[in-house]
Write an enzyme that holds these catalytic residues in place. Structure first.
Site, PDB file in Angstrom:
ATOM      1  N   ALA A  63      -3.946   1.422  -8.817  1.00 41.89           N
ATOM      2  CA  ALA A  63      -3.780   2.751  -8.239  1.00 41.89           C
ATOM      3  C   ALA A  63      -3.508   3.749  -9.350  1.00 41.89           C
ATOM      4  CB  ALA A  63      -2.631   2.740  -7.242  1.00 41.89           C
ATOM      5  N   GLY A 102      -4.185  -2.210  -6.702  1.00 42.41           N
ATOM      6  CA  GLY A 102      -5.054  -1.649  -5.684  1.00 42.41           C
ATOM      7  C   GLY A 102      -6.502  -2.047  -5.858  1.00 42.41           C
ATOM      8  N   GLU A 105      -6.724  -5.323  -4.145  1.00 42.99           N
ATOM      9  CA  GLU A 105      -6.611  -5.091  -2.702  1.00 42.99           C
ATOM     10  C   GLU A 105      -7.903  -4.508  -2.145  1.00 42.99           C
ATOM     11  OE1 GLU A 105      -1.967  -4.293  -1.749  1.00 42.99           O
ATOM     12  OE2 GLU A 105      -2.864  -2.954  -3.238  1.00 42.99           O
ATOM     13  N   GLU A 125       2.217  -5.408  -9.249  1.00 44.58           N
ATOM     14  CA  GLU A 125       3.184  -4.416  -8.766  1.00 44.58           C
ATOM     15  C   GLU A 125       4.629  -4.839  -8.968  1.00 44.58           C
ATOM     16  OE1 GLU A 125      -0.600  -3.609  -6.454  1.00 44.58           O
ATOM     17  OE2 GLU A 125       0.489  -5.368  -7.165  1.00 44.58           O
TER      18      GLU A 125
END
Length: 651
Positions: A63, A102, A105, A125
């Site tokens: 991200a 991300g 994901e 994370e």
């Protein structure tokens, strides 16, 4: 479309490409354009399948961390992923580089995944004090099973493509360019009408664990005693994957993510994330031509030398491990093999990868074996004359252009460089033990070091997976100089009344994984004792323990007593007697210490020494000091490093 996301057709396959250099972070504009592109492609009747790819050196590496802590901008990644997964045409992720956070994901929203062989995939994370916030805690266990998903989430460490294929995280490895392979896969999926596989609907990998809390507890046991908020929360979310409907667990994951993001622990860990990037902006780092290190040589086959050899092999670089003692070489290779076998047993490495890495390490008993090396790292005894002797020999043997590095922890690299006729080629590379595990690398910039070599070694450190920090020359550089003042403060606290177990308990409560005296026992008290004697220094209590034959865990007694086969020390009345005798000998009255006072007494001198290092220019910036202490000395990341911690005391 133009901008950060574009799409084109390859026959009946839509190829959607994200181009947001340098790491294709999922910023708000990328998310919005991605959703628009895939919606258009999905609506096109000529499109039978969709491939996601990224331009540049990597697939999405996470991200956009700069958005953290700010009001969310819609669509958020969670919504994008939910939309993508529900599309009725096959979605194929074509991944390469580092597929992290991300980015991973996002691939879990796809129905199939094809990877370049060198790809690494992970959910880091936890290292930012967070948990995966866009479905990672719920989709990953459903795709690959809890026993494989839990370590990825709870360590934050990525896995390589071969292992990802083995556990089912990816469907195919492309030996060449991944995009054409993914397009072929997508054509096949469209024309054969392969069944859409939505990860959120997969339950078979979790079925055997449902209703078996003990089996789940065994899987997460290595992390169950974590002190930090993020791993505790991650374990509970993984448990929720077994006990709650997917939609309910996803709502909880989002709530937990937002709570952690607002917390002090994550703020400190995100500070360290940016500190790593700031370390690469050191003024001594000048633009330089890339320097290829295809062959390394390591001098010394002890614990440090073997660990350094593994660092190179792990990065795919051939290394020759050299020691004039043939038995030492044999012991070193045995140690390397055992460590790789342990990694295979824990599922962190495939058997094939173990053999590939071992094949990259050769051995020799003559320095002449270093003649073709692009980089030679000396890792012999920490004595100046021995190191200078080695460098005089290397100067005769090393090829022109070779980098000569010393792994010294304390010594003057300028003096070592003078032993050669090429001081510009000499640099300090201070690895931390065990070198194949510890992430820190202090890069010591000597007076004559060629700036191009400094830049090359900084880039190499990152290739080795290290956190490189450039430091100047003084005794102990940055980390060990600060460690020395803490050691002096520990001695004084012991003399004034604190006991070893009280000091260790206070710093463990502060967040250190081990107390400093337990660490000393683990390393061996005789190592520091030998260095103090070589420099005519004395540590009253530490030296008294060594003089009494207490050398640490290696002989069953140091600051603590160790029962046969145990690595856990217990307080020893004999140590208390030695300490009290030292206090009496020096005329020091003893008193009780609180845990808070111990922490203050030990950390305040470190902060003051850090400020001196900054004023002297040995450290370039406060965040460099924090990186050194977090990644080299076990400072708790949730407290951001000693200089960051000092700033929090002012708030």
């Amino acid at each position: 479309m133009t901008g950060l996301v574009s799409w084109r057709r390859d026959d009946d396959v839509a190829v959607i490409t994200i181009d947001n250099p340098p790491v294709n972070a999922l910023s708000h504009p990328v998310r919005a354009q991605l959703l628009e592109a895939v919606t258009q492609a999905h609506a096109d009747p000529a499109v039978g399948a969709i491939v996601f790819a990224c331009a540049g050196r990597t697939f999405v590496a996470g991200a956009d961390i700069s958005e953290f802590g700010k009001p969310p901008q819609f669509p958020i990644l969670l919504d994008v992923i939910a939309r993508l997964e529900q599309f009725s045409k096959p979605l194929v992720a074509a991944v390469h580089g580092t597929v992290l956070g991300g980015g991973l994901e996002l691939t879990l929203a796809c129905h199939f995944r094809v990877a370049d062989r060198r790809t690494k995939l992970g959910l880091p994370e936890i290292k930012l004090g967070l948990i995966p916030g866009a479905g990672g805690t719920q989709r990953l266990p459903r795709l690959i099973g809890m026993e494989h998903a839990a370590p990825i989430i709870l360590t934050g460490d990525p896995i390589a493509a071969p292992l990802a294929l083995e556990v089912g995280l990816i469907d195919e490895i492309a030996d060449g360019d991944v995009l054409p392979a993914a397009i072929v896969f997508a054509h096949r999926a469209a024309r054969a009408k392969l069944a859409i596989r939505r990860v959120s609907e997969m339950e078979q990998k979790l079925a055997a664990l449902r209703g078996k809390p003990d089996a789940f507890a065994a899987i997460v046991a290595p992390w169950s005693r974590a002190k930090l908020d993020a791993p505790k929360a991650a374990i509970e979310l993984l448990r929720l994957a077994l006990t709650a409907p997917f939609a309910e667990a996803m709502r909880e994951e989002r709530a937990v993510f937002m709570r952690l993001m607002a917390g002090e622990q994550s703020k400190a860990q995100r500070y360290l994330f940016f500190a790593e990037r700031a370390a690469g902006k050191h003024p001594a780092l000048k633009p330089a031509e890339p320097r290829n290190v295809a062959q390394a040589a390591i001098i010394g086959a002890g614990t440090m030398g073997t660990g350094i050899a593994m660092c190179f092999a792990n990065a795919g670089i051939a290394a020759v491990l050299i020691d004039t003692d043939a038995d030492a070489v044999a012991r070193g290779m045995t140690s390397i093999e055992k460590q790789y076998e342990s990694s295979v047993a824990r599922g962190r490495l495939t058997a094939d990868e173990k053999m590939r890495r071992l094949a990259l390490i050769s051995t020799a008993t003559s320095l002449s074996a270093a003649k073709d090396a692009d980089l030679i790292v000396e890792a012999v005894f920490e004595e100046l004359e021995i190191k200078k002797s080695v460098f005089r020999e290397l100067d005769k043997i090393a090829k022109p252009g070779a980098v000569l590095a010393t792994n010294t922890s304390y010594l003057d690299v300028n003096e070592i460089a003078k032993a050669t006729g090429r001081p510009e080629a000499v640099i300090g590379l201070h690895f931390f033990s065990p070198a194949n595990v510890m992430r820190l690398l202090e890069i010591v910039n000597a007076k004559a070091t060629d700036p191009a070599i400094l830049a090359a070694m900084f880039a190499l450190a990152r290739k080795l997976g290290k956190v490189p920090v450039i430091v100047g020359i003084c005794r102990g550089f940055v980390g060990n100089r600060m460690l020395q003042v803490r050691s002096e403060a520990i001695e004084q606290c012991l003399l004034e009344g604190a006991l070893p177990e009280e000091i260790d308990a206070a710093l463990a409560e502060f967040g250190f994984a081990m107390g400093p005296l337990a660490v000393s026992d683990l390393a061996g008290l005789d190592i520091s004792w030998r260095m103090r004697k070589a420099n005519s220094l004395r540590a009253e209590i530490a030296d008294a323990l060594c003089e009494a034959g207490r050398l640490g865990m290696k002989n069953g007694k140091g600051y603590y007593r160790y029962e046969a086969g145990s690595r856990r020390g217990v307080p020893d009345p004999a140590v208390k007697d030695i300490i009290e005798q030292a206090s009496a000998r020096l005329g020091i009255s003893r008193r009780a210490f609180s845990a808070d006072e111990i922490v203050t007494r030990l950390i305040t001198p470190m902060i003051e020494e850090g400020r001196r290092l900054l004023s002297e220019g040995i450290a370039h910036q406060a965040s460099d000091i924090d990186l050194i202490w977090v990644h080299g000395y076990g400072w708790p990341a949730a407290r951001g490093g000693p200089m960051y911690y000092a700033d929090t005391l002012k708030r």
